[in-house]
Enzyme design. Structure first.
Site, PDB file in Angstrom:
ATOM      1  N   ASP B 129     -50.622  57.295 -11.136  1.00  0.00           N
ATOM      2  CA  ASP B 129     -49.366  58.000 -10.881  1.00  0.00           C
ATOM      3  C   ASP B 129     -48.518  57.256  -9.858  1.00  0.00           C
ATOM      4  OD1 ASP B 129     -50.015  59.883 -12.708  1.00  0.00           O
ATOM      5  OD2 ASP B 129     -50.825  61.318 -11.242  1.00  0.00           O
ATOM      6  N   CYS B 130     -49.180  56.650  -8.869  1.00  0.00           N
ATOM      7  CA  CYS B 130     -48.405  55.937  -7.843  1.00  0.00           C
ATOM      8  C   CYS B 130     -48.120  54.482  -8.220  1.00  0.00           C
ATOM      9  CB  CYS B 130     -49.109  56.035  -6.497  1.00  0.00           C
ATOM     10  SG  CYS B 130     -50.889  55.841  -6.585  1.00  0.00           S
TER      11      CYS B 130
END
Ligand code: SF4
Ligand code: SF4
Lengths: 135, 388
Positions: B129-130
């Site tokens: 996600d990051c």
């Protein structure tokens, strides 16, 4: 008439001279000894140029093989690229004929073309590819 | 009166420091004696330039947009290690190219980076996600990347061995090409110029020592891997084989390819010629006793590299003077010798470091912590879990 430059490696127990005379007599070849070296251990290496009929040259090579003399074709010319060379000396102990040597004052490598028997043994011994054969 | 590093540094700043290379000190001691030399000479420069496989560099590439947490990285097709933070990696000198094999490796990537060439960077990732990006294909050079520093786990071996080959065929080793039937013998040590041979008990060289590394400035980071100080020694402190080693660190961006160079040993692989120079402060008379060491006093064992075992048979000892003369005797045979480390380059580095110090461009440091004086190298045994 064909001509070839050959390197002959004589093991310790093979006497060099009579063999070379056989080459002339039995195979009707002309030859020219360009360079010859004998080590302290009595092994020999010779750079020969032979001229004669092509099939006779082949027969001669087979004869030499049977006598325990290894033959191979000589490379054209060895070139030392001074720009690439790091003067490590890895090639020096490979060079039978002392064509590659370290200068004991500057510790730089020196290549004496006249001593080179074109055996090619040094070629893959240089870690920075500073030794090349010219084709 | 012992001298302190601070006193020597004051002399460097005032321009009246006396610096000699580890070659020059030999005759100086001969002429002036230990006492006078200890008083008059402040620094002795030592150096080495040889193939050191245990070398490599940490590189931080910077973040792309969208960012990537690199899982696999290739630099000019040479795999780099990236099992650390997202865009940090380590390129090892001996890693081979996946497309060119032994013709190009990690050491070449490092050399190309130093000389300012562009390097192709390829990376894949699983995406988070990051760090959503899953692959990247781009180019970098030393201007575009953040930190790039060499971190060499083991360099500057304190003596080593002489390699020869008793077998009937040519063998290709990290000690170079070895011809059959004792056709030649190779060695790799700067002898009287070698840093750790001039400070055999690590009195002045320790963690934090500032050094010349690959043409720039570096530091001793730690004891090197396989640091093995308990090897048998001669009365002058010189070990008879590989003993102490150093882990080194230094900014890759300031290095010069004249003093750090990729090397290929046919049939063995890629490695790196590392140029290292270490200044030794002449703190007292005891130091002069070590610094006066010359090639004749440094002995090394001859090993048979055709025996493919951890412990190789040996054929006695020779000194570096004999080795540099170009021939030694093994089993009554005369065997030509050749170095695989460059004495010419080592000398050039020692002279250059001397100049840096004399010109007030290089101050000396005291070690932050000493290197271990005891301990020896352990083997790796093949065992079951119960046997360990
Ligand atoms: S080819 Fe190389 S090893 Fe052979 S003689 Fe010439 S320089 Fe020496
Ligand atoms: S092996 Fe190559 S780099 Fe080393 S001295 Fe010979 S030519 Fe120079």
């Amino acid at each position: 008439m064909a001509s070839e430059k050959l390197i002959l490696d004589f093991p310790k127990n093979v006497v060099t001279k009579p063999i070379v005379y056989h080459v002339v007599k039995d195979f009707d070849l002309e030859f020219n000894i360009l360079r010859a070296e004998i080590t302290p251990n009595l092994e020999g290496r010779m750079l020969l140029e032979i001229r004669g009929k092509k099939d006779k040259i082949e027969e001669c090579k087979n004869f030499l093989k049977k006598e325990g003399v290894q033959t191979r074709e000589a490379t054209q010319e060895i070139i030392l690229d001074k720009e690439l060379c790091v003067n490590c000396g890895a090639c020096v102990s490979l060079c039978f004929s002392h064509a590659l040597a370290i200068n004991k004052d500057t510790y730089e490598i020196e290549f004496d073309k006249d001593k080179c028997v074109l055996c090619g043994i040094c070629l893959n011994g240089c870690p920075v590819n500073a030794l090349k054969s010219k084709i | 009166m012992p001298k302190t590093i601070e006193e020597i540094n004051e002399k460097i700043k005032n321009g009246n420091v006396v610096v000699l290379t580890a070659e020059e000190i030999i005759d100086y001691v001969q002429e002036n004696g230990i006492k006078k030399t200890a008083k008059e000479v402040d620094v002795v420069t030592t150096a080495t330039f040889g193939p050191m496989c245990s070398s490599g560099a940490f590189i931080n590439f910077g973040h792309s947009d969208p960012p990537i947490k690199m899982a696999k990285v290739w630099l000019n097709d040479v795999p780099a290690y990236t099992g650390i933070a997202a865009v940090d990696s380590y390129i090892g000198a001996t890693e081979l190219s996946e497309s060119e094999g032994m013709n190009y490796g990690g050491a070449h990537v490092i050399e190309d980076l130093i000389s300012g060439k562009n390097i192709r960077l390829r990376s894949t990732a699983y995406g988070t996600d990051c760090y959503p990006r899953k692959e990247i294909n781009t180019y970098i050079n030393k201007q575009t990347i953040n930190q790039a520093y060499l971190f060499n786990p083991r360099n500057v071996y304190q003596n080593y061995s002489v390699a020869t080959n008793s077998s009937g065929k040519i063998i290709y080793t990290y000690m170079g090409k070895l011809l059959p039937h004792f056709g030649n013998a190779t060695y790799s040590c700067a002898g009287q110029l070698n840093p750790l041979i001039n400070d055999p008990y690590y009195r002045t060289i320790g963690v934090g020592t500032k050094i010349f590394l690959g043409g720039g400035v570096g530091f001793v980071a730690w004891q090197g891997t396989q640091h093995n100080p308990e090897v048998e020694r001669l009365p002058n402190g010189v070990p008879l084989g590989g003993a102490g080693t150093l882990a080194l660190i230094g900014d890759l961006k300031n290095m010069n390819t004249k003093f750090i160079k990729a090397a290929i040993f046919t049939g063995y692989g890629v490695t790196m010629f590392m140029g290292v120079g270490i200044p030794i402060p002449v703190i007292d008379e005891e130091m002069v006793e070590y610094l006066k060491v010359k090639d004749e006093d440094i002995y090394v064992s001859i090993s048979d590299y055709s025996v493919q075992r951890r412990n190789k048979p040996t054929f006695g000892k020779v000194n570096y003077r004999q080795l540099r003369e170009g021939k030694i005797t093994i089993n009554k045979r005369e065997v030509p010798t050749g170095s695989i480390s460059s004495y010419q380059k080592a000398r050039e580095i020692a002279i250059l470091l001397k100049k840096w110090i004399k010109d007030n461009n290089f101050l000396l440091t005291s070690p932050v912590s000493q290197l271990p004086a005891s301990g020896s190298t352990k083997p790796l045994n093949i065992v079951n879990e119960e046997e360990i």
